[in-house]
Each structure stands twice: as structure tokens, then as C-alpha cells.
Motif scaffolding. Structure first.
Motif, short mmCIF file in Angstrom:
data_model
loop_
_atom_site.label_atom_id
_atom_site.label_comp_id
_atom_site.label_asym_id
_atom_site.label_seq_id
_atom_site.Cartn_x
_atom_site.Cartn_y
_atom_site.Cartn_z
N CYS A 117 21.74 -11.29 -8.23
CA CYS A 117 21.26 -11.44 -9.61
C CYS A 117 20.32 -12.63 -9.72
N GLU A 118 20.68 -13.73 -9.11
CA GLU A 118 19.83 -14.93 -9.12
C GLU A 118 18.50 -14.65 -8.43
N PHE A 119 18.55 -13.97 -7.27
CA PHE A 119 17.33 -13.65 -6.54
C PHE A 119 16.43 -12.73 -7.36
N ARG A 120 17.02 -11.75 -8.05
CA ARG A 120 16.24 -10.85 -8.90
C ARG A 120 15.49 -11.63 -9.97
N ALA A 121 16.17 -12.59 -10.58
CA ALA A 121 15.55 -13.37 -11.65
C ALA A 121 14.38 -14.18 -11.13
N VAL A 122 14.57 -14.86 -9.99
CA VAL A 122 13.50 -15.68 -9.43
C VAL A 122 12.34 -14.81 -8.97
N LEU A 123 12.65 -13.67 -8.35
CA LEU A 123 11.60 -12.76 -7.90
C LEU A 123 10.83 -12.20 -9.08
N ALA A 124 11.53 -11.83 -10.14
CA ALA A 124 10.86 -11.30 -11.33
C ALA A 124 9.91 -12.32 -11.92
N THR A 230 10.67 -4.17 -11.56
CA THR A 230 10.21 -4.11 -10.17
C THR A 230 11.06 -4.98 -9.27
N ALA A 231 11.42 -6.16 -9.73
CA ALA A 231 12.30 -7.04 -8.93
C ALA A 231 13.65 -6.37 -8.69
N ARG A 232 14.18 -5.71 -9.72
CA ARG A 232 15.46 -5.02 -9.57
C ARG A 232 15.36 -3.91 -8.52
N ASP A 233 14.25 -3.16 -8.55
CA ASP A 233 14.07 -2.09 -7.58
C ASP A 233 13.96 -2.64 -6.16
N ILE A 234 13.23 -3.74 -6.00
CA ILE A 234 13.04 -4.31 -4.67
C ILE A 234 14.35 -4.83 -4.10
N VAL A 235 15.18 -5.46 -4.94
CA VAL A 235 16.48 -5.94 -4.46
C VAL A 235 17.37 -4.76 -4.06
N ALA A 236 17.25 -3.65 -4.80
CA ALA A 236 18.05 -2.46 -4.46
C ALA A 236 17.59 -1.83 -3.16
N SER A 237 16.27 -1.85 -2.91
CA SER A 237 15.72 -1.27 -1.68
C SER A 237 14.32 -1.82 -1.46
N ASP A 238 14.05 -2.33 -0.25
CA ASP A 238 12.72 -2.90 0.00
C ASP A 238 11.64 -1.83 0.14
N ARG A 239 12.05 -0.56 0.07
CA ARG A 239 11.08 0.55 0.05
C ARG A 239 11.41 1.48 -1.12
N HIS A 240 11.67 0.90 -2.26
CA HIS A 240 12.12 1.68 -3.41
C HIS A 240 11.04 2.68 -3.84
N PRO A 241 11.42 3.94 -4.06
CA PRO A 241 10.41 4.97 -4.38
C PRO A 241 9.77 4.82 -5.75
N SER A 242 10.32 3.95 -6.62
CA SER A 242 9.73 3.80 -7.96
C SER A 242 8.54 2.85 -7.99
N ILE A 243 8.28 2.13 -6.91
CA ILE A 243 7.21 1.12 -6.92
C ILE A 243 5.84 1.73 -7.28
N ILE A 268 6.65 -6.61 -0.48
CA ILE A 268 7.09 -5.44 0.28
C ILE A 268 6.40 -5.45 1.64
N ALA A 269 6.94 -4.70 2.56
CA ALA A 269 6.40 -4.65 3.92
C ALA A 269 4.97 -4.08 3.90
N ASP A 270 4.16 -4.52 4.86
CA ASP A 270 2.76 -4.11 4.90
C ASP A 270 2.61 -2.60 5.02
#
Length: 293
Positions: A117-124, A230-243, A268-270
Motif C-alpha cells: 500500500c505504501e509503495f502504491r502511494a509513492v509510485l502513484a 496505474t500504480a495499483r495495476d503495476i503493483v498487482a502485475s508488472d505487465r498488467h493488461p490494463s496499462i 515497466i520493463a522495456d
């Protein structure tokens, strides 16, 4: 341990319980501030207010604590609302900041859910600042602060009532709910976002920050909301299909920026970055195969 009575509380009861609680700081933040305070005078004087604001921004708990502290002081003296972390640092000052952090209770890193949760907030907040900058926003730091504080309700529950977010996590893991919002409603009867918005109102945060946290009705607020999603999606999966879809929605808000520019703040990965750019390029092509001019 929660009482059987507390398990039946709704948003209103939890807001009454939480709104006046002392907000903790992260353990690493307290250690960092203690280390800075132990430096010699010359080294301490070399630390700029913007440097301090960066340290505060890395701790959503401290950012909220400092904003409320600065606003409480301002309400007694009147004056302009505090709408950025840098302003909160300047209002507080070095000595008082060190004392405030040193006297705070701490939230350690022993709980993975709280860490996420903390990481999501900082990433967002980082994503929001980058996107706001692409539209030459009058204050990207305001948009970033709103994104940072958008997880405040869940963060406080992780500290003061971790049984609630843990029950939500169990609901998701069990398969009884497939979406986080549904899991929250089923497990505890309300959503973390509802808790955040109710606390924002109870705390009487600066109006512009409150409006941006709500995430609707203005371009800036929608940028903050998309950054949080977007931060929530990335934390859930680094290749989230919603990006790709998030990027298409963002392009409508910032049409002057290219898709590649909009992806710069998104970690996200290159190879996935290339996939996303291909997907949004195909999405933006009009029927007939001709690319837009």
C-alpha cells in the motif's frame, strides 16, 4: 485485537476512531531523520528544503502528518493553504521537523500488505508528478501530493486495525471476490476509498488537495486518479493488461504529449513498454488503416 463491536463498524465509526489518532511515520524515515540530525552544522545547513520535501514524499504517513500539522498551524494564523509537501516543510522548519519525526510512533516493514500500500502511494505520486509536468501544470507537486494521499484510509487501517485489510486480502485469495473493491465491500462492508474520502472531509484538508483526491470533475483530478489506478495495476502485475487502456484515457487528457512521453514516468520493463506502445498505436489508428495526421 478488534472487538466484536468494532467488526460491525461502518465508515462513520472508523472515521471517528481514526480522525484524531497520532499518525505514525515509517521506521526508515525516523532513522534517516535521526542520521541527518546527527550531522555537523555545516552538513545540516547544506540540506535544502527541497531535499527534505523529497524525504517526506517518500513516506505517505509523514506527508499526511506534516500537511495536517502545517494546516493546523495555518488555521491559527490564517494565511494561504498548504498544498504541497515543500510548503509543509517550509512552514514546519528543520528543528521542528526533526522533533516531530523523533517523537512519532513508527510503522515498520514487517507487513507485506502495508508495504504494498505504501509503495502504491509513492509510485502513484511519482507518476502523477510526471504526467502533470507534461501538461505544464501550474503545480505538479499538488497533483503528486493528492495521489500520494489517496491511499490514506487503507494505510491508517493497516496501522491501527490491520485485521480489516487482512480480511480483505483473504477474501481476494479465497476466490470469493475477483476485484479489490468487491472484496472490500464483502469483507468489511465499505471500500478503502470511501474511508479515505471520509477522512479527508473530517480532517478538513486544503480544498484543492481534497478535490484532487476525489479524482473527478477536473483535468488535474483525473490525472491524479489515473496515476493511482496505474500504480495499483503495476503493483498487482508488472505487465498488467490494463496499462494500454489507461494510456489511451490519459492521452485524451494530455493530447499534446506522445504515448512514449506518457509512458516515461511508468516503471515497466522495456519489452512490455514496446508492447504497450504497439497496442496504443493500433488503438489510435482510424478505420481504414490510415494513421491519424
Amino acid at each position: 485485537m478488534l472487538t466484536s463491536f468494532q467488526w460491525r463498524w461502518g465508515v462513520a465509526q472508523w472515521v471517528e476512531f481514526l480522525k484524531d489518532k497520532e499518525i505514525p511515520v515509517l521506521l526508515r524515515t525516523q532513522a534517516l531523520m535521526q542520521a541527518l540530525a546527527s550531522l555537523d552544522t555545516a552538513s545540516t545547513e547544506a540540506i535544502s528544503a527541497r531535499d527534505l520535501a523529497g524525504y517526506v514524499f517518500a513516506d505517505p504517513y509523514l506527508s499526511l502528518k506534516l500537511l495536517r500539522h502545517a494546516e493546523n498551524r495555518r488555521s491559527r494564523r490564517l494565511g494561504q493553504e498548504t498544498t504541497t509537501t515543500l510548503a509543509a516543510v517550509l512552514h514546519t522548519g528543520w528543528n521542528e521537523l526533526v522533533q516531530l519525526v523523533g517523537a512519532s510512533s513508527v510503522s515498520d516493514d514487517s507487513c507485506q500488505g502495508r508495504n504494498d500500500c505504501e509503495f502504491r502511494a509513492v509510485l502513484a505520486s511519482s507518476i502523477a508528478r510526471g504526467w502533470a509536468g507534461l501538461r505544464s501544470d501550474v503545480s505538479p507537486d499538488e497533483v503528486a501530493l493528492a495521489a500520494l494521499l489517496s491511499e490514506s484510509g487503507e494505510l491508517l487501517l493497516w496501522y491501527f486495525a490491520p485485521e480489516l485489510p487482512l480480511k480483505v486480502a483473504d477474501e481476494l485469495a479465497s476466490g470469493r471476490a475477483f476485484r479489490p473493491l468487491r472484496a472490500q465491500e464483502q469483507a468489511i462492508g465499505f471500500t478503502f476509498r470511501q474511508m479515505t474520502l471520509a477522512l479527508v472531509e473530517a480532517w478538513e484538508l486544503p480544498q484543492i488537495i481534497a478535490l484532487l483526491i476525489r479524482g473527478t470533475d477536473s483535468l488535474r483530478a483525473n490525472i491524479a486518479r489515473l496515476a493511482v489506478d496505474t500504480a495499483r495495476d503495476i503493483v498487482a502485475s508488472d505487465r498488467h493488461p490494463s496499462i494500454p487502456a489507461q494510456l489511451v484515457n490519459l492521452k485524451r487528457l494530455i493530447p499534446g504529449a506522445s504515448y512514449a512521453q506518457l509512458l516515461v514516468p511508468v516503471p515497466i520493463a522495456d519489452d512490455y513498454r514496446e508492447e504497450v506502445l504497439l497496442a496504443v498505436s493500433a488503438e489510435s489508428e482510424p478505420q481504414g488503416g490510415r494513421k491519424p495526421q
